[in-house]
Design a protein around this motif. Structure first.
Motif, PDB file in Angstrom:
ATOM      1  N   SER A 258      -8.898  -8.777   3.594  1.00 43.27           N
ATOM      2  CA  SER A 258      -9.788  -8.254   4.626  1.00 43.27           C
ATOM      3  C   SER A 258     -10.901  -7.399   4.021  1.00 43.27           C
ATOM      4  O   SER A 258     -10.659  -6.517   3.184  1.00 43.27           O
ATOM      5  CB  SER A 258      -9.002  -7.413   5.633  1.00 43.27           C
TER       6      SER A 258
ATOM      7  N   SER B  11       0.434 -10.687   5.231  1.00 46.80           N
ATOM      8  CA  SER B  11      -0.482 -11.774   5.562  1.00 46.80           C
ATOM      9  C   SER B  11      -1.652 -11.766   4.598  1.00 46.80           C
ATOM     10  O   SER B  11      -2.132 -10.703   4.176  1.00 46.80           O
ATOM     11  CB  SER B  11      -1.003 -11.643   7.006  1.00 46.80           C
TER      12      SER B  11
ATOM     13  N   ASP C  60      -4.732   1.255  11.598  1.00 49.31           N
ATOM     14  CA  ASP C  60      -5.013   0.207  10.619  1.00 49.31           C
ATOM     15  C   ASP C  60      -3.697  -0.199   9.974  1.00 49.31           C
ATOM     16  O   ASP C  60      -3.088   0.607   9.246  1.00 49.31           O
ATOM     17  CB  ASP C  60      -5.984   0.727   9.551  1.00 49.31           C
ATOM     18  N   PRO C  61      -3.209  -1.426  10.227  1.00 47.16           N
ATOM     19  CA  PRO C  61      -1.901  -1.826   9.697  1.00 47.16           C
ATOM     20  C   PRO C  61      -1.849  -1.893   8.175  1.00 47.16           C
ATOM     21  O   PRO C  61      -0.769  -1.919   7.598  1.00 47.16           O
ATOM     22  CB  PRO C  61      -1.682  -3.212  10.315  1.00 47.16           C
ATOM     23  N   ARG C  62      -3.019  -1.879   7.519  1.00 46.29           N
ATOM     24  CA  ARG C  62      -3.030  -1.893   6.058  1.00 46.29           C
ATOM     25  C   ARG C  62      -2.631  -0.546   5.465  1.00 46.29           C
ATOM     26  O   ARG C  62      -2.153  -0.476   4.326  1.00 46.29           O
ATOM     27  CB  ARG C  62      -4.420  -2.290   5.545  1.00 46.29           C
TER      28      ARG C  62
ATOM     29  N   THR D  42       0.875  -1.159   0.000  1.00 43.07           N
ATOM     30  CA  THR D  42       0.000   0.000   0.000  1.00 43.07           C
ATOM     31  C   THR D  42       0.920   1.219   0.000  1.00 43.07           C
ATOM     32  O   THR D  42       2.148   1.063   0.026  1.00 43.07           O
ATOM     33  CB  THR D  42      -0.917   0.008   1.233  1.00 43.07           C
TER      34      THR D  42
ATOM     35  N   THR E 220     -12.845  -5.592   6.050  1.00 44.43           N
ATOM     36  CA  THR E 220     -13.113  -4.530   7.030  1.00 44.43           C
ATOM     37  C   THR E 220     -13.001  -3.169   6.355  1.00 44.43           C
ATOM     38  O   THR E 220     -11.977  -2.865   5.728  1.00 44.43           O
ATOM     39  CB  THR E 220     -12.109  -4.607   8.193  1.00 44.43           C
TER      40      THR E 220
ATOM     41  N   GLY F 132     -12.959  -3.372   2.369  1.00 43.94           N
ATOM     42  CA  GLY F 132     -11.504  -3.332   2.287  1.00 43.94           C
ATOM     43  C   GLY F 132     -11.034  -2.578   1.057  1.00 43.94           C
ATOM     44  O   GLY F 132     -11.452  -1.456   0.784  1.00 43.94           O
TER      45      GLY F 132
ATOM     46  N   ALA G 259      -4.606 -12.524   5.287  1.00 44.98           N
ATOM     47  CA  ALA G 259      -5.761 -11.937   5.979  1.00 44.98           C
ATOM     48  C   ALA G 259      -5.853 -10.434   5.745  1.00 44.98           C
ATOM     49  O   ALA G 259      -6.949  -9.894   5.552  1.00 44.98           O
ATOM     50  CB  ALA G 259      -5.680 -12.240   7.475  1.00 44.98           C
ATOM     51  N   ASP G 260      -4.720  -9.726   5.757  1.00 45.69           N
ATOM     52  CA  ASP G 260      -4.748  -8.283   5.524  1.00 45.69           C
ATOM     53  C   ASP G 260      -5.092  -7.961   4.072  1.00 45.69           C
ATOM     54  O   ASP G 260      -5.774  -6.975   3.790  1.00 45.69           O
ATOM     55  CB  ASP G 260      -3.400  -7.652   5.880  1.00 45.69           C
ATOM     56  N   VAL G 261      -4.609  -8.790   3.143  1.00 46.43           N
ATOM     57  CA  VAL G 261      -4.861  -8.531   1.723  1.00 46.43           C
ATOM     58  C   VAL G 261      -6.345  -8.686   1.397  1.00 46.43           C
ATOM     59  O   VAL G 261      -6.929  -7.867   0.686  1.00 46.43           O
ATOM     60  CB  VAL G 261      -4.020  -9.468   0.842  1.00 46.43           C
TER      61      VAL G 261
ATOM     62  N   LEU H 298       2.029  -5.535   2.915  1.00 50.75           N
ATOM     63  CA  LEU H 298       1.110  -6.496   3.525  1.00 50.75           C
ATOM     64  C   LEU H 298       1.742  -7.883   3.474  1.00 50.75           C
ATOM     65  O   LEU H 298       2.036  -8.391   2.391  1.00 50.75           O
ATOM     66  CB  LEU H 298      -0.230  -6.496   2.796  1.00 50.75           C
TER      67      LEU H 298
END
Length: 327
Positions: free
Chosen positions: A87, A81, A168-170, A74, A89, A99, A83-85, A79
């Motif tokens: 996601s 994991s 937000d770590p993304r 980003t 949310t 997302g 899960a983050d890709v 990223l």
């Protein structure tokens, strides 16, 4: 008559080609690169399937979880994991979204019989920019051209500015900086100071317009009073086997009359480790009189050609190191 005969000859040739036995062909691998809207993201076993511009792309698990400079990025994070890709949310201020779906992706990869496989992916929820003036800056209310602005939290240990937006770590926020690349104190930015914002447009908790920035450049006091030096851009061109041409821009803080910098290669493989320049004068910055701004341009005699990075030293400050654009 000639055109009729010519057309008949073409048809005959085409029919003859059709009658020949078909030969199996293997599609050669082709480099691809494209940018467009993200239509969907979903898990596919341990991999990820990404759809951009109507093209389905496989993002291998190893590209996400492995090391190296390539991967899924980003504007402010890598990223690592699945899960983050994938996601769903929503990002802050974007309720009802999923997302990165609806955002923008830049895909670099290879296409072949198995479709497109990514070798590098960039994603962001939107591509929005504001250039304007700060019109409010008080506790809980930071605005540019009347629009409420949040600088996203850089980590779980440091809040957004103004506070209230969860980390937000993304898409972590970057420190607010001045035009020389030095971190500044957001609370001290004056009304009507120039500001440049990168991020995305959304709504605040009250449903009103808000801009969520991951990067803000403005004008204010440098946050860390200790000596520091920055490199904004570094370019190098090989002029001959014994000469290179440099252009390096950056800044120093604090500035005093007689301030100088030194320019060095990253290793002894270039110019024998010797400096390209020492005691290069730094003039006072025209925007922030407490800082200095330099533009080093020179054609020094040097061996080893242009390095991939360069080092600038200043008055006991931590060295500034930057990648070099070799022209």
């Amino acid at each position: 008559m000639r055109s009729v005969l010519y057309t008949s000859a073409l048809l005959s040739t085409a029919m003859a080609a059709v009658s020949l036995p078909a030969q199996a062909q293997t599609r050669p691998q082709t480099p691809v690169e494209f940018e467009g809207p993200i239509q969907s993201i979903e898990e596919d076993g341990s991999d990820v399937k990404l759809k951009v511009n109507g093209i389905v792309v496989t993002i291998p698990n190893g590209l996400i979880t492995g090391g190296g400079s390539d991967g899924v990025h980003t504007p402010t994070a890598r990223l690592t994991s699945v899960a983050d890709v994938v996601s769903t949310t929503p990002f802050a201020g974007r309720p009802g979204t999923y997302g990165f779906v609806g955002g923008t992706a830049i895909v670099v990869g290879i296409s072949g019989d198995g479709g497109v496989t990514a070798t590098d992916v960039f994603m962001e929820p939107a591509e929005n920019v504001i250039l304007g003036a700060v019109t409010a800056n008080s506790p809980g209310d930071f605005r540019v051209e009347g629009v409420k602005v949040y600088l996203l939290a850089p980590s779980s240990a440091k809040p957004s500015y103004p506070p209230g937006i969860p980390f937000d770590p993304r898409l972590p926020g970057l420190p607010m900086k001045n035009e020389l690349g030095f971190a500044i104190d957001p609370a001290k930015v004056q009304v009507y100071a120039d500001a440049a914002l990168e991020g995305y447009f959304g709504k605040d908790v009250d449903g009103k317009d808000a801009f969520y920035a991951f990067s803000i450049d403005s004008v204010s006091d440098v946050e860390d009073p200790n000596p520091t030096v920055s490199i904004l851009r570094a370019q190098c061109r090989v002029r001959s086997t014994t000469q290179v041409e440099w252009e390096i821009r950056g800044g120093v803080y604090p500035w005093v009359q007689g301030a100088t910098i030194g320019v060095y290669p990253p290793s002894t493989a270039f110019n024998g480790g010797r400096a390209y320049a020492t005691n290069f004068a730094v003039p006072q910055d025209t925007v922030d009189p407490k800082a200095g701004a330099f533009r080093y341009t020179a054609k020094p005699n040097a061996t080893g050609g242009c390095p991939s990075s360069v080092v600038v030293k200043f008055n006991g400050a931590p060295d500034a190191v930057a990648n070099v654009e070799v022209r």
